[in-house]
Scaffold this active site. Structure first.
Site, PDB file in Angstrom:
ATOM      1  N   LYS A 152     -85.031 -23.609  16.395  1.00 22.85           N
ATOM      2  CA  LYS A 152     -85.576 -22.803  15.294  1.00 22.85           C
ATOM      3  C   LYS A 152     -86.693 -23.608  14.631  1.00 22.85           C
ATOM      4  CE  LYS A 152     -83.514 -19.777  11.805  1.00 22.85           C
ATOM      5  NZ  LYS A 152     -82.316 -19.567  10.996  1.00 22.85           N
TER       6      LYS A 152
HETATM    7  O1  G3P Z   1     -81.287 -16.220   8.669  1.00 21.32           O
HETATM    8  C1  G3P Z   1     -81.937 -16.530   7.460  1.00 21.32           C
HETATM    9  C2  G3P Z   1     -80.965 -16.422   6.369  1.00 21.32           C
HETATM   10  O2  G3P Z   1     -79.992 -17.399   6.498  1.00 21.32           O
HETATM   11  C3  G3P Z   1     -81.529 -16.428   5.014  1.00 21.32           C
HETATM   12  O3  G3P Z   1     -80.689 -15.646   4.283  1.00 21.32           O
HETATM   13  O4  G3P Z   1     -79.646 -14.768   2.278  1.00 21.32           O
HETATM   14  O5  G3P Z   1     -80.627 -17.085   2.282  1.00 21.32           O
HETATM   15  O6  G3P Z   1     -82.101 -15.085   2.323  1.00 21.32           O
HETATM   16  P1  G3P Z   1     -80.772 -15.648   2.690  1.00 21.32           P
END
Ligand code: G3P
Length: 216
Positions: free
Chosen positions: A87
């Site tokens: 990633k």
């Molecule tokens: O896959 C990306 C994710 O982990 C981000 O999620 O909820 O932190 O915006 P969030």
């Protein structure tokens, strides 16, 4: 649409995997830190443990931001297990690194994508996956799902093979909308996946069936 779980939590990964519908796992430094994984050796061990639970693509994020270090880091991550996908953040050196990984047979997930232009660059560099962050776009009062639709359209028109991985999913409706918009993959917290199960009429209907079953 493939289902990935977005967590570093091994118990949650096991629980989702036991449903039989899991195709992979995504992690990021925040999720890894949340489960207390610290240091290069522990990080590698944790990815290995995830790969042993789930037979699918496992995203492991580089922690550096310059081309040369990202390449070295990505090579080490990819060597942990054949299912590891490196990633890489959507920055200038990240695009260079994705192109290097593509040319050298290492699969990538381009992360922190918030625009169609960024998604075009990721595809041009040969990223295996591109990760638009739906929830964070919604948080800033734009429509994250519109971006999925736009990228879907561009990739179809241009014939790009990069898979659209809807990320930053916050609820079950996001999953449904991502499927509708043509995302190839949705990476979700366990709660959002389990949220798909819920309907009060299912619960009411089952209670009635179980009651009537006693009369059979
Ligand atoms: O896959 C990306 C994710 O982990 C981000 O999620 O909820 O932190 O915006 P969030």
């Amino acid at each position: 649409m493939k289902f990935f779980i977005d967590t570093g939590n091994l118990a949650q990964i096991k629980e989702a995997n036991e449903l039989g519908i899991l195709d992979g796992v995504t992690t990021n430094p925040t999720l890894m830190a949340q489960v207390g994984v610290k240091g290069e050796a522990a990080i590698a061990e944790h990815y290995k443990a995830i790969c042993e639970i789930v037979n699918g693509d496992i995203s492991a994020e580089v922690l550096s931001t310059d081309f040369a270090t990202m390449v070295e880091e990505g090579k080490k991550l990819a060597a942990i297990h054949p299912n590891i996908v490196v990633k890489v953040p959507m920055i200038k050196d990240g695009i260079k690194a994705i192109k290097w990984f593509t040319d050298n047979g290492i699969r990538t997930n381009c992360t922190l994508v918030f625009s169609a232009g960024q998604a075009i660059l990721a595809a041009k560099a040969g990223a295996t996956y591109v990760s638009p962050f739906i929830g964070r776009i919604d948080d800033s009062s734009w429509d994250g799902m519109e971006l999925i639709s736009q990228i879907r359209h561009i990739y179809d028109v241009q014939g790009f093979q990069t898979q659209i991985l809807a990320a930053s999913i916050r609820n079950a409706l996001h999953i449904v909308k991502a499927a509708e918009a043509g995302a190839d993959v949705c990476t979700c917290p366990l709660d959002s996946i389990l949220g798909l199960l819920k309907h009060p009429l299912t619960d009411i209907g089952l209670a009635k069936f179980l009651e009537d079953a006693k009369k059979m």
